[in-house]
Design a protein around this motif. Sequence first.
Motif, PDB file in Angstrom:
ATOM      1  N   ASN A  56      15.961  -9.812 -31.348  1.00  0.00           N
ATOM      2  CA  ASN A  56      15.061 -10.633 -30.547  1.00  0.00           C
ATOM      3  C   ASN A  56      14.074 -11.402 -31.417  1.00  0.00           C
ATOM      4  O   ASN A  56      13.730 -12.556 -31.100  1.00  0.00           O
ATOM      5  CB  ASN A  56      14.302  -9.769 -29.540  1.00  0.00           C
ATOM      6  N   VAL A  57      13.597 -10.799 -32.506  1.00  0.00           N
ATOM      7  CA  VAL A  57      12.739 -11.517 -33.454  1.00  0.00           C
ATOM      8  C   VAL A  57      13.503 -12.695 -34.040  1.00  0.00           C
ATOM      9  O   VAL A  57      12.985 -13.833 -34.119  1.00  0.00           O
ATOM     10  CB  VAL A  57      12.241 -10.580 -34.574  1.00  0.00           C
ATOM     11  N   TRP A  58      14.718 -12.440 -34.456  1.00  0.00           N
ATOM     12  CA  TRP A  58      15.575 -13.494 -35.026  1.00  0.00           C
ATOM     13  C   TRP A  58      15.778 -14.620 -34.030  1.00  0.00           C
ATOM     14  O   TRP A  58      15.703 -15.801 -34.382  1.00  0.00           O
ATOM     15  CB  TRP A  58      16.905 -12.855 -35.434  1.00  0.00           C
ATOM     16  N   GLN A  59      16.005 -14.293 -32.757  1.00  0.00           N
ATOM     17  CA  GLN A  59      16.211 -15.318 -31.737  1.00  0.00           C
ATOM     18  C   GLN A  59      14.973 -16.176 -31.560  1.00  0.00           C
ATOM     19  O   GLN A  59      15.057 -17.411 -31.507  1.00  0.00           O
ATOM     20  CB  GLN A  59      16.573 -14.658 -30.401  1.00  0.00           C
ATOM     21  N   SER A  60      13.809 -15.545 -31.443  1.00  0.00           N
ATOM     22  CA  SER A  60      12.595 -16.287 -31.120  1.00  0.00           C
ATOM     23  C   SER A  60      12.155 -17.213 -32.247  1.00  0.00           C
ATOM     24  O   SER A  60      11.513 -18.233 -32.005  1.00  0.00           O
ATOM     25  CB  SER A  60      11.458 -15.321 -30.769  1.00  0.00           C
ATOM     26  N   MET A  61      12.498 -16.898 -33.506  1.00  0.00           N
ATOM     27  CA  MET A  61      12.108 -17.749 -34.623  1.00  0.00           C
ATOM     28  C   MET A  61      13.072 -18.918 -34.832  1.00  0.00           C
ATOM     29  O   MET A  61      12.843 -19.773 -35.692  1.00  0.00           O
ATOM     30  CB  MET A  61      12.048 -16.931 -35.912  1.00  0.00           C
ATOM     31  N   GLY A  62      14.112 -18.987 -34.009  1.00  0.00           N
ATOM     32  CA  GLY A  62      15.083 -20.068 -34.130  1.00  0.00           C
ATOM     33  C   GLY A  62      16.494 -19.585 -34.329  1.00  0.00           C
ATOM     34  O   GLY A  62      17.443 -20.358 -34.206  1.00  0.00           O
ATOM     35  N   GLY A  63      16.672 -18.293 -34.657  1.00  0.00           N
ATOM     36  CA  GLY A  63      18.003 -17.713 -34.759  1.00  0.00           C
ATOM     37  C   GLY A  63      18.936 -18.494 -35.658  1.00  0.00           C
ATOM     38  O   GLY A  63      18.704 -18.633 -36.871  1.00  0.00           O
ATOM     39  N   MET A  64      19.995 -19.017 -35.070  1.00  0.00           N
ATOM     40  CA  MET A  64      21.025 -19.716 -35.837  1.00  0.00           C
ATOM     41  C   MET A  64      20.544 -21.050 -36.420  1.00  0.00           C
ATOM     42  O   MET A  64      21.279 -21.663 -37.198  1.00  0.00           O
ATOM     43  CB  MET A  64      22.250 -19.957 -34.952  1.00  0.00           C
ATOM     44  N   GLN A  65      19.351 -21.482 -36.047  1.00  0.00           N
ATOM     45  CA  GLN A  65      18.805 -22.701 -36.644  1.00  0.00           C
ATOM     46  C   GLN A  65      18.053 -22.404 -37.940  1.00  0.00           C
ATOM     47  O   GLN A  65      17.551 -23.317 -38.594  1.00  0.00           O
ATOM     48  CB  GLN A  65      17.877 -23.413 -35.649  1.00  0.00           C
ATOM     49  N   VAL A  66      17.963 -21.124 -38.315  1.00  0.00           N
ATOM     50  CA  VAL A  66      17.345 -20.716 -39.581  1.00  0.00           C
ATOM     51  C   VAL A  66      18.392 -19.946 -40.366  1.00  0.00           C
ATOM     52  O   VAL A  66      18.497 -18.725 -40.265  1.00  0.00           O
ATOM     53  CB  VAL A  66      16.095 -19.837 -39.346  1.00  0.00           C
ATOM     54  N   GLY A  67      19.202 -20.640 -41.135  1.00  0.00           N
ATOM     55  CA  GLY A  67      20.303 -19.969 -41.803  1.00  0.00           C
ATOM     56  C   GLY A  67      21.356 -19.541 -40.794  1.00  0.00           C
ATOM     57  O   GLY A  67      21.396 -20.023 -39.659  1.00  0.00           O
ATOM     58  N   SER A  68      22.213 -18.635 -41.198  1.00  0.00           N
ATOM     59  CA  SER A  68      23.306 -18.213 -40.313  1.00  0.00           C
ATOM     60  C   SER A  68      23.498 -16.707 -40.391  1.00  0.00           C
ATOM     61  O   SER A  68      23.018 -16.045 -41.307  1.00  0.00           O
ATOM     62  CB  SER A  68      24.616 -18.931 -40.684  1.00  0.00           C
ATOM     63  N   ILE A  69      24.178 -16.185 -39.382  1.00  0.00           N
ATOM     64  CA  ILE A  69      24.589 -14.780 -39.324  1.00  0.00           C
ATOM     65  C   ILE A  69      26.095 -14.775 -39.091  1.00  0.00           C
ATOM     66  O   ILE A  69      26.592 -15.449 -38.188  1.00  0.00           O
ATOM     67  CB  ILE A  69      23.882 -14.027 -38.183  1.00  0.00           C
TER      68      ILE A  69
END
Length: 751
Positions: A56-69
Amino acid sequence: MRRLWIAFTLVMVFSFLVLGWIGTRIYQEMPPIPDQFVSTDGTIFIEQGEISAGQNVWQSMGGMQVGSIWGHGSYVAPDWTADWLHREALFILNRWADEEFQSDYENLSEERQGQLVARLTELLHTNTLDESTGVVTLAPLRLEAFQSNLDHYTDVFMKGNPDYAIPPNAVTTPERVRLLSVFIFWTAWAASTDRPDDISTYTNNWPHEPLIGNRPTGDNIVWTGVSIIVLLAGIASMAWWYAVKRSEEEELPPPDSDPLALWEATSSQRATIKYFWVVSALILVQMLLGVITAHYGVEGDGFYGFPLSDWLPYSVSRTWHVQMGLFWIATAWLAAGLFIGPLVSGEEPRGQALGVNVLFAALLLVVVGSLTGEWLSIQNKMSDAVSFYLGHQGYEYVDLGRVWQIGLMIGLLLWLFLMIRVLLPALRKTGETRQLVALLAVATGAIALFYGAGLTWGRHTHLSIVEYWRWWVVHLWVEGFFEVFATTVIAFLFMRLNLIRPGIAAAAALLSATIFLAGGIIGTCHHLYFSGTPTVALVWGSVFSALEVVPLVLVGFDATEDLRRSRTSPWVQRYKWPIYFFISVAFWNMFGAGLFGFMINPPIALYYMQGLNTTPLHGHAALFGVYGMLGIGLMLVCLRVLIPGREWKDGMLRFSFWSLNGGLMAMCILSLLPVGLMQTKASVEHSYWYARSSEFMQTDLMQTLRWMRVPGDTIFFLGAVALVLFVAGLRTGHSFRTNGAEVTERHPEEN
């Protein structure tokens, strides 16, 4: 036609049964989310619920728009899964090298390095999950590596990193950075831990990382070969069939005058004009954001020295760039459908204009609300829970918060209602035209309903399941049923202009839809090879994604036919530039979707290329080249029919057409393609981590190749400006040849 409808139905039923079955297999075999991670000395370093909280932290900071998983996301920052794995591997190898040989790992002989790598491979690949307790037991050294990586990520996300285009305080507190790191660690654990009773990891040994023994599986290589054989067989069969089909078609002589020359726009058609003004504005803003987003690759904390990232960080500019692209393309297509509806039925239901206006207001609310929410989320103005609903979901192409998602779904259902009610009179009629209208109704229903796949996940849904449904939206909704809708609309337009017989138009559209969906529905799985999915996704996805390319190889024939039709009679020149945009759609379908798409789709290619610049190469050429050009072409057709009696000045359109296509090609060939190929070489020779690292991407050569986007981007942007000026000129009168000069043609039956 009956046989074609049976074939279409069978393809749909079979394909969705297979896709649904693969979904159940993914659910059964996705990487587990353990309750705890515990070291062998009893230290608990990851508690129950922390992995989902980190997601959820990853999602709220932009998730896939900040690098990739797992290779899905943006391209300036690293792939966090690969980055974590590489850093953890080096930490452990250096510790062992120091303890046993009093040296750094890189200074050891190849023999000693091989000895340590073999030990590390066994350490990381061994699955120590106790399924009865949900506990993973790890060596204490991995806990130390976790802490080392946590220190690094605290610096990256709290102090910022210009090489990654990450500003300071992207994550605001150490506790939230820790939760984010826990989530990234879990994705790396899944990518390095073998499935029970298997010889490959939960991500099929992705990413390529020799330090831990991650190399392509046998399935990657075998099914790549099978997919190429299927592709060649499909192309041969399609070429044979097409040669027979063309010899049987009858030519239809063009009418003496434009059948739509005296068409009087209905109130609902006039109400769609505002849609096209918004489309033009969004195109311009999207292009500006594209320039800014691309520039962050070479100057991660500013724009030519101006600290733009303080207000518009990369994660926001890229989110908006992607979202606005989808918004204006979808708006153009929806407006075209509403405009063409009365042309199909020849009449307009009462209250249709009111519905068109209500839908416009709803779409405008979704656009403004979602873009604002995404900015607030990335700027840490929302909690993680609120962000999911009103801010940023973190998943590329479906970034908008759940409330705005629901609003868009309601808008699509309203659009479906408006379309069906205007098509009903034509559906009740008999004749060949009815078949084409029926296919248009099916495509309309699919567009409205299949966006609902984006509502199937929640805040804490497993990432593999989210990816499965997300690609239903991106691939099936955007690339699948919009394609059917567009094919049907174009066929109807040529039929309405009496340039093609209704029966041939209906048969061609239905057959094209059947062929495309035969590969496209199951081919969705080619996005899922390494997303924590079982091998069946790779097997079915590789074969059927190859079939997707088959019809695209021969679209040049359709483009030639469209070009010929544009020259059959002097009055057809009035539709020259809309038809030219349709021709460019065929060109980019062949290159962007076909050539650049298949370049990365085979399993062994995607193993090394996923998330490199070969992905935006395909994305830009396919999304804008196909769907963007198609949206522009549909918009121009509607604007042409809106005021049929006045001739256009086509200078701006000529410049726009060639600039958009030339700029897009220059962007691809001069920058995206060479950068992607250089990254691929680095990925194969070294590791995927290295291909995405700042150590490689910030070299002089790679920076020069990134700067080579400027010529293409500039030409491309000028083409967009010219298009917007032309559309604005239709409102002011500057885009017409002579104000007040009317065409005196009559319909053929009135001559």
